[in-house]
Design a protein around this motif. Structure first.
Motif, mmCIF file in Angstrom:
data_model
loop_
_atom_site.group_PDB
_atom_site.id
_atom_site.type_symbol
_atom_site.label_atom_id
_atom_site.label_comp_id
_atom_site.label_asym_id
_atom_site.label_seq_id
_atom_site.Cartn_x
_atom_site.Cartn_y
_atom_site.Cartn_z
ATOM 1 N N SER A 165 0.809 -1.215 0.000
ATOM 2 C CA SER A 165 0.000 0.000 0.000
ATOM 3 C C SER A 165 0.844 1.267 0.000
ATOM 4 C CB SER A 165 -0.917 0.000 1.225
ATOM 5 O OG SER A 165 -0.136 -0.080 2.409
ATOM 6 N N LEU A 166 0.181 2.380 -0.188
ATOM 7 C CA LEU A 166 0.802 3.696 -0.094
ATOM 8 C C LEU A 166 1.332 3.893 1.320
ATOM 9 C CD1 LEU A 166 1.164 6.513 -1.549
ATOM 10 C CD2 LEU A 166 -1.017 7.151 -0.493
ATOM 11 N N GLY A 167 2.581 4.333 1.432
ATOM 12 C CA GLY A 167 3.145 4.629 2.746
ATOM 13 C C GLY A 167 3.695 3.443 3.502
ATOM 14 N N THR A 168 3.775 2.263 2.854
ATOM 15 C CA THR A 168 4.380 1.095 3.496
ATOM 16 C C THR A 168 5.458 0.516 2.586
ATOM 17 O OG1 THR A 168 2.859 -0.563 2.566
ATOM 18 C CG2 THR A 168 2.190 0.514 4.622
ATOM 19 N N ASP A 169 6.272 -0.373 3.157
ATOM 20 C CA ASP A 169 7.259 -1.084 2.347
ATOM 21 C C ASP A 169 6.937 -2.570 2.363
ATOM 22 O OD1 ASP A 169 8.434 -2.221 4.708
ATOM 23 O OD2 ASP A 169 9.725 -0.457 4.946
ATOM 24 N N LEU A 170 7.833 -3.378 1.823
ATOM 25 C CA LEU A 170 7.526 -4.801 1.627
ATOM 26 C C LEU A 170 7.362 -5.582 2.931
ATOM 27 C CD1 LEU A 170 10.456 -6.233 2.210
ATOM 28 C CD2 LEU A 170 10.853 -5.807 -0.207
ATOM 29 N N ARG A 171 7.686 -4.963 4.072
ATOM 30 C CA ARG A 171 7.479 -5.637 5.351
ATOM 31 C C ARG A 171 5.992 -5.788 5.684
ATOM 32 N NH1 ARG A 171 11.278 -1.997 9.067
ATOM 33 N NH2 ARG A 171 10.481 -0.431 7.580
ATOM 34 N N LEU A 172 5.125 -5.144 4.897
ATOM 35 C CA LEU A 172 3.681 -5.269 5.100
ATOM 36 C C LEU A 172 3.248 -6.733 5.172
ATOM 37 C CD1 LEU A 172 0.879 -3.782 5.134
ATOM 38 C CD2 LEU A 172 0.849 -4.093 2.652
ATOM 39 N N TRP A 173 3.949 -7.609 4.458
ATOM 40 C CA TRP A 173 3.526 -9.010 4.318
ATOM 41 C C TRP A 173 4.255 -9.960 5.261
ATOM 42 C CZ3 TRP A 173 -0.635 -8.755 1.399
ATOM 43 C CH2 TRP A 173 -0.732 -7.719 0.470
ATOM 44 N N ASP A 174 5.067 -9.420 6.178
ATOM 45 C CA ASP A 174 5.907 -10.267 7.033
ATOM 46 C C ASP A 174 5.110 -11.305 7.831
ATOM 47 O OD1 ASP A 174 8.283 -9.147 6.252
ATOM 48 O OD2 ASP A 174 8.644 -8.027 8.107
ATOM 49 N N LYS A 175 3.957 -10.920 8.345
ATOM 50 C CA LYS A 175 3.195 -11.836 9.205
ATOM 51 C C LYS A 175 2.463 -12.915 8.409
ATOM 52 C CE LYS A 175 2.032 -8.784 13.109
ATOM 53 N NZ LYS A 175 0.873 -8.228 13.854
ATOM 54 N N VAL A 176 2.158 -12.620 7.143
ATOM 55 C CA VAL A 176 1.340 -13.533 6.339
ATOM 56 C C VAL A 176 2.170 -14.650 5.708
ATOM 57 C CG1 VAL A 176 -0.045 -13.677 4.221
ATOM 58 C CG2 VAL A 176 -0.504 -11.877 5.898
ATOM 59 N N LEU A 177 3.332 -14.301 5.197
ATOM 60 C CA LEU A 177 4.113 -15.266 4.415
ATOM 61 C C LEU A 177 4.387 -16.578 5.141
ATOM 62 C CD1 LEU A 177 4.303 -13.070 2.288
ATOM 63 C CD2 LEU A 177 6.754 -13.512 2.107
ATOM 64 N N PRO A 178 4.775 -16.565 6.425
ATOM 65 C CA PRO A 178 5.055 -17.851 7.088
ATOM 66 C C PRO A 178 3.826 -18.735 7.247
ATOM 67 C CG PRO A 178 6.002 -16.006 8.324
ATOM 68 C CD PRO A 178 5.084 -15.420 7.307
ATOM 69 N N LEU A 179 2.634 -18.172 7.096
ATOM 70 C CA LEU A 179 1.394 -18.923 7.294
ATOM 71 C C LEU A 179 0.825 -19.483 5.994
ATOM 72 C CD1 LEU A 179 -0.361 -16.415 9.754
ATOM 73 C CD2 LEU A 179 1.075 -18.390 10.333
ATOM 74 N N LEU A 180 1.435 -19.138 4.855
ATOM 75 C CA LEU A 180 0.932 -19.603 3.559
ATOM 76 C C LEU A 180 1.468 -20.996 3.244
ATOM 77 C CD1 LEU A 180 1.225 -16.272 1.523
ATOM 78 C CD2 LEU A 180 -0.866 -17.386 2.355
ATOM 79 N N PRO A 181 0.831 -21.702 2.298
ATOM 80 C CA PRO A 181 1.269 -23.055 1.950
ATOM 81 C C PRO A 181 2.739 -23.100 1.544
ATOM 82 C CG PRO A 181 -0.855 -22.586 0.945
ATOM 83 C CD PRO A 181 -0.379 -21.297 1.545
ATOM 84 N N GLN A 182 3.375 -24.199 1.866
ATOM 85 C CA GLN A 182 4.779 -24.408 1.520
ATOM 86 C C GLN A 182 4.931 -24.652 0.017
ATOM 87 O OE1 GLN A 182 7.418 -24.362 4.046
ATOM 88 N NE2 GLN A 182 5.662 -23.355 4.986
ATOM 89 N N GLY A 183 6.147 -24.475 -0.476
ATOM 90 C CA GLY A 183 6.453 -24.814 -1.865
ATOM 91 C C GLY A 183 6.213 -23.706 -2.856
ATOM 92 N N LEU A 184 5.887 -22.500 -2.371
ATOM 93 C CA LEU A 184 5.642 -21.369 -3.263
ATOM 94 C C LEU A 184 6.813 -20.404 -3.249
ATOM 95 C CD1 LEU A 184 1.947 -20.718 -2.195
ATOM 96 C CD2 LEU A 184 2.681 -21.543 -4.442
ATOM 97 N N LYS A 185 6.917 -19.634 -4.296
ATOM 98 C CA LYS A 185 7.965 -18.618 -4.417
ATOM 99 C C LYS A 185 7.315 -17.250 -4.216
ATOM 100 C CE LYS A 185 11.390 -16.958 -7.817
ATOM 101 N NZ LYS A 185 11.973 -17.260 -9.143
ATOM 102 N N PHE A 186 7.716 -16.529 -3.177
ATOM 103 C CA PHE A 186 7.104 -15.248 -2.836
ATOM 104 C C PHE A 186 8.021 -14.102 -3.251
ATOM 105 C CE2 PHE A 186 5.626 -18.202 0.587
ATOM 106 C CZ PHE A 186 4.330 -18.352 0.119
#
Length: 262
Positions: A29-50
């Protein structure tokens, strides 16, 4: 830290997960950096490229002279995907990231096979509203806007936690010119017609306490795409991936499975 030299801009990006996995690209979003997704990524299915990145004028990416056009923001991530050889990704965009997602899907269906439009709209606000904000940022920086932005971004419950300070700090430490430049891109964008022509799997996510892109706007936007579905996260504002990463990851992970990405 990885930097992609795209000519007129250098984008900071990060790749996590399985380097050989199916790609999922995130635009924040506006006013944020890529750390916005830090909490979500570890909870997503394994085997994907983020793949995550900081848009121009944000985070660790370079800051070309403002204002910016939405076409430039779309071209930035298009070039990044080409440079990284990303094809057939699921593209997850939040707020201005969702507008970038719509623009890229309209332009490059070879890159985007499915779309997640989170807390966004085909059109957000009015030109007059955004011009007022641009003028205010150019005159006094982001700090005077920070508290009203926090009220639009987060629920009252979240604003009472100590974590709020970190997000407020992230906002005010973005370059004012980059914030104003991307605000101009939002002001000049209307995707109602282009997005209504899209035919691909799509998911809309909204927070019921979002003061920036209310649920009705997200629903109206995602309904432009035939067959798309909508999910409302209760008790969350404009950044539900921060306030409720568990539910956000569950919904996103389910969509990734539904479209055969996992």
């Amino acid at each position: 830290m990885e930097m992609a030299d795209l000519g007129d801009v250098r984008l900071h990006y990060r790749i996590d997960g399985d380097p050989d996995g199916a790609p999922v690209v995130f635009a924040n979003s506006l006013g944020t950096d890529l750390r916005l997704w830090d909490k979500v990524l570890p909870l997503l299915p394994q085997g994907l490229k983020f793949i995550r990145y900081d848009k121009r004028g944000h985070g660790l990416s370079s800051m070309p002279k403002a204002p910016y056009a939405m076409g430039a923001l779309v071209s930035d991530v298009e070039k990044l995907c080409d440079q990284l050889n990303i094809r057939d990704c699921v593209f997850v965009g939040l707020s201005i990231g969702g507008m970038i997602a719509q623009g890229l899907a309209v332009k490059r269906l070879d890159i985007v096979r499915a779309l997640v439009l989170s807390n966004t709209g085909a059109k957000i606000g009015t030109k007059e509203m955004w011009q007022e904000r641009i003028d205010a940022v150019n005159a006094g920086g982001i700090e005077p806007l920070a508290d009203p932005v926090m009220e639009r971004w987060f629920s009252k419950r979240f604003r009472e936690t100590g974590e709020l300070e970190a997000w407020r700090n992230m906002l005010v430490r973005q370059p004012a010119e980059g914030y104003a430049g991307c605000s101009a891109a939002i002001a000049g964008s209307d995707f109602y017609t282009p997005t209504s022509g899209l035919r691909l799997p799509a998911l809309g996510i909204a927070g019921d306490q979002d003061g920036s892109t209310p649920p009705d706007l997200v629903r109206e936007t995602i309904d432009l795409i035939p067959g798309a579905r909508f999910h409302l996260i209760r008790g969350a504002g404009h950044l539900p991936c921060v306030e409720n990463p568990e539910e956000y990851a569950e919904v996103l992970g389910g969509f990734l499975k539904e479209v055969g990405h996992v």
